[in-house]
Design a protein around this motif. Structure first.
Motif, PDB file in Angstrom:
ATOM      1  N   SER A 338       0.858  -1.185   0.000  1.00 24.76           N
ATOM      2  CA  SER A 338       0.000   0.000   0.000  1.00 24.76           C
ATOM      3  C   SER A 338       0.893   1.233   0.000  1.00 24.76           C
ATOM      4  O   SER A 338       2.123   1.130  -0.025  1.00 24.76           O
ATOM      5  CB  SER A 338      -0.910  -0.007   1.232  1.00 24.76           C
ATOM      6  OG  SER A 338      -0.131   0.110   2.421  1.00 24.76           O
ATOM      7  N   THR A 339       0.288   2.412   0.057  1.00 23.28           N
ATOM      8  CA  THR A 339       1.073   3.642  -0.008  1.00 23.28           C
ATOM      9  C   THR A 339       2.053   3.775   1.153  1.00 23.28           C
ATOM     10  O   THR A 339       3.152   4.309   0.994  1.00 23.28           O
ATOM     11  CB  THR A 339       0.157   4.879  -0.021  1.00 23.28           C
ATOM     12  OG1 THR A 339      -0.612   4.920   1.191  1.00 23.28           O
ATOM     13  CG2 THR A 339      -0.774   4.863  -1.221  1.00 23.28           C
ATOM     14  N   HIS A 340       1.662   3.308   2.349  1.00 21.77           N
ATOM     15  CA  HIS A 340       2.491   3.514   3.545  1.00 21.77           C
ATOM     16  C   HIS A 340       2.898   2.215   4.236  1.00 21.77           C
ATOM     17  O   HIS A 340       3.333   2.245   5.384  1.00 21.77           O
ATOM     18  CB  HIS A 340       1.752   4.421   4.539  1.00 21.77           C
ATOM     19  CG  HIS A 340       1.728   5.858   4.127  1.00 21.77           C
ATOM     20  ND1 HIS A 340       0.940   6.326   3.113  1.00 21.77           N
ATOM     21  CD2 HIS A 340       2.408   6.940   4.597  1.00 21.77           C
ATOM     22  CE1 HIS A 340       1.119   7.628   2.970  1.00 21.77           C
ATOM     23  NE2 HIS A 340       2.006   8.029   3.854  1.00 21.77           N
ATOM     24  N   SER A 341       2.773   1.095   3.535  1.00 20.44           N
ATOM     25  CA  SER A 341       3.149  -0.176   4.168  1.00 20.44           C
ATOM     26  C   SER A 341       4.631  -0.214   4.513  1.00 20.44           C
ATOM     27  O   SER A 341       5.023  -0.782   5.537  1.00 20.44           O
ATOM     28  CB  SER A 341       2.783  -1.356   3.257  1.00 20.44           C
ATOM     29  OG  SER A 341       3.422  -1.245   1.986  1.00 20.44           O
ATOM     30  N   ALA A 342       5.474   0.385   3.669  1.00 21.16           N
ATOM     31  CA  ALA A 342       6.909   0.382   3.966  1.00 21.16           C
ATOM     32  C   ALA A 342       7.204   1.156   5.246  1.00 21.16           C
ATOM     33  O   ALA A 342       8.038   0.732   6.062  1.00 21.16           O
ATOM     34  CB  ALA A 342       7.684   0.967   2.792  1.00 21.16           C
ATOM     35  N   LEU A 343       6.546   2.300   5.430  1.00 21.70           N
ATOM     36  CA  LEU A 343       6.733   3.060   6.665  1.00 21.70           C
ATOM     37  C   LEU A 343       6.173   2.286   7.852  1.00 21.70           C
ATOM     38  O   LEU A 343       6.761   2.278   8.945  1.00 21.70           O
ATOM     39  CB  LEU A 343       6.065   4.421   6.543  1.00 21.70           C
ATOM     40  CG  LEU A 343       6.183   5.340   7.769  1.00 21.70           C
ATOM     41  CD1 LEU A 343       7.638   5.572   8.150  1.00 21.70           C
ATOM     42  CD2 LEU A 343       5.478   6.675   7.511  1.00 21.70           C
ATOM     43  N   GLN A 344       5.046   1.645   7.668  1.00 26.09           N
ATOM     44  CA  GLN A 344       4.463   0.813   8.720  1.00 26.09           C
ATOM     45  C   GLN A 344       5.447  -0.282   9.135  1.00 26.09           C
ATOM     46  O   GLN A 344       5.643  -0.543  10.322  1.00 26.09           O
ATOM     47  CB  GLN A 344       3.161   0.194   8.212  1.00 26.09           C
ATOM     48  CG  GLN A 344       2.345  -0.547   9.254  1.00 26.09           C
ATOM     49  CD  GLN A 344       1.094  -1.145   8.637  1.00 26.09           C
ATOM     50  OE1 GLN A 344       1.170  -1.855   7.627  1.00 26.09           O
ATOM     51  NE2 GLN A 344      -0.056  -0.864   9.228  1.00 26.09           N
ATOM     52  N   ARG A 345       6.094  -0.895   8.164  1.00 24.71           N
ATOM     53  CA  ARG A 345       7.082  -1.933   8.462  1.00 24.71           C
ATOM     54  C   ARG A 345       8.305  -1.352   9.165  1.00 24.71           C
ATOM     55  O   ARG A 345       8.833  -1.952  10.107  1.00 24.71           O
ATOM     56  CB  ARG A 345       7.498  -2.653   7.170  1.00 24.71           C
ATOM     57  CG  ARG A 345       8.545  -3.744   7.368  1.00 24.71           C
ATOM     58  CD  ARG A 345       8.704  -4.561   6.112  1.00 24.71           C
ATOM     59  NE  ARG A 345       9.761  -5.561   6.234  1.00 24.71           N
ATOM     60  CZ  ARG A 345       9.717  -6.770   5.704  1.00 24.71           C
ATOM     61  NH1 ARG A 345       8.656  -7.148   5.018  1.00 24.71           N
ATOM     62  NH2 ARG A 345      10.725  -7.616   5.840  1.00 24.71           N
ATOM     63  N   LEU A 346       8.762  -0.186   8.713  1.00 25.25           N
ATOM     64  CA  LEU A 346       9.909   0.455   9.356  1.00 25.25           C
ATOM     65  C   LEU A 346       9.630   0.689  10.840  1.00 25.25           C
ATOM     66  O   LEU A 346      10.472   0.389  11.705  1.00 25.25           O
ATOM     67  CB  LEU A 346      10.225   1.776   8.664  1.00 25.25           C
ATOM     68  CG  LEU A 346      11.349   2.609   9.286  1.00 25.25           C
ATOM     69  CD1 LEU A 346      12.694   1.928   9.096  1.00 25.25           C
ATOM     70  CD2 LEU A 346      11.374   4.015   8.674  1.00 25.25           C
TER      71      LEU A 346
END
Length: 374
Positions: A338-346
């Motif tokens: 999704s748009t912010h999944s990478a930030l969520q994972r970080l």
């Protein structure tokens, strides 16, 4: 459609741009192209004339999140919580004395404006559109995904920077229409083999090999390695441009301070090489997205850092602060849930490894259009 485009992006097969099928007639002023190399380093080019990574092949990674990597975060306010879609980060910034000498403004994806204490303006991978014409037109007809336009990347921002740095020729990092908006007063710093992709217009283009240096008054700009690839062709047909131009990261030094922009990159020992040459970095702009694909995750991760890879790179670079990028409402969502999944994972990973060196790196997390000052 998104998965098909991602396969196109990673293809190493023969291909040709739609643009090359259209012959454009007209007179333009020739560009001024300068090529520079480091005295003590020569990039690898194979017998076919294709650039290579410094450390080719399969990489080993310091650690990997294997389960429950995308936990909901109270600091992310999202239109859809699971997955994290169209979010805004609301957390507090770390209590660190930045004192970096750089104002950093993030427009989205990989586009930044850097302003030094002495007033020099540098643009990094400024891209305000999705594709160059006619590829954008063809992609719209095929009903491909539509990238949200980045906020703030206006004509005023694009007007008269001192330098423009591009990391590689992929569409999400380089757009010819933006070059025409920027104009030919700026100096353009690009990887080797890149200048042929510019339109004609008396542009000052500096092709720089890894570890080459260019001085802009008191500003020192260094081309450094990235672990990635290059191609700009989407339609398999006649010409294969894979690896015909190189891919760079960049280090900007001003008044004793340093800023590192990784460009698109996977994790490899090149981060340690950069640290050995330039010492610890004051501000690191590191990508954390485009690593996920359920059918070909290994190859995606080879050329894009996961959030945990970016944290490991920050440790190896000696980053005093890390600013992540690649996620966001104006991102391309290539290889992401999704748009912010990478930030969520970080954020999820960092909470779990708070006692490791990777968990101690100060993070400044921006929403698109925001800036951080020295």
């Amino acid at each position: 459609m998104r998965s098909h485009f991602l396969r196109f992006k990673l293809w190493r097969s023969s291909s040709i741009s739609l643009a090359s099928l259209i012959v454009l007639f007209g007179c333009g002023h020739p560009n001024q192209v300068k090529v520079s190399h480091a005295n003590d380093y020569k990039q690898i080019i194979n017998q076919e004339g294709r650039y290579q990574n410094a450390y080719p092949g399969k990489q080993s990674y310091p650690f990997t999140c294997d389960a429950d990597c995308y936990q909901q975060q109270v600091t992310l306010q999202c239109q859809a919580e699971n997955p994290a879609e169209q979010c805004r980060y609301t957390g507090t910034q770390p209590n660190v004395q930045l004192n970096s000498g750089f104002k950093v403004r993030w427009f989205g994806h990989a586009s930044f404006e850097i302003v030094t204490n002495d007033g020099k303006r540098v643009l990094l991978d400024p891209v305000s559109q999705q594709f160059d014409w006619p590829v954008n037109w063809g992609f719209h007809l095929l009903r491909g995904f539509s990238r949200g336009l980045p906020p703030g990347l206006t004509n005023q921002v694009l007007a008269n920077p001192d330098a423009v740095l591009y990391s590689h020729i992929h569409y999400d990092h380089f757009n010819k229409a933006d070059i025409e908006r920027i104009g030919n007063r700026a100096e353009y710093l690009v990887p080797l083999g890149f200048a042929d992709h510019f339109p004609s217009g008396a542009y000052q283009i500096n092709e720089m090999g890894w570890y080459a240096q260019h001085n802009l008054a008191a500003l020192q700009i260094h081309a450094v390695p990235a672990h990635h690839f290059s191609n700009r062709i989407l339609v398999p047909l006649i010409y294969d441009d894979f690896g015909k131009s190189s891919w760079n990261g960049w280090i900007i030094q001003s008044q004793g301070k340093s800023l590192f922009f990784a460009g698109d990159t996977g994790y490899s020992p090149h981060f340690k090489d950069i640290r050995r040459r330039y010492g610890a970095i004051d501000v690191c702009l590191l990508p954390i997205a485009s690593y996920y694909h359920k059918e070909d995750g290994e190859r995606y991760r080879n050329v894009h850092t996961t959030p945990e890879d970016a944290l490991s790179a920050a440790v190896e670079l000696g980053c005093k602060v890390m600013i992540p990028w690649g996620y966001g409402s104006a991102s391309w969502k290539m290889g992401d849930h999704s748009t912010h999944s990478a930030l969520q994972r970080l954020l999820t990973v960092r909470q779990r490894i708070h006692d490791r060196p990777e968990g101690q790196i100060p993070l400044i997390i921006l929403n698109e259009g925001e800036e951080v000052t020295p």
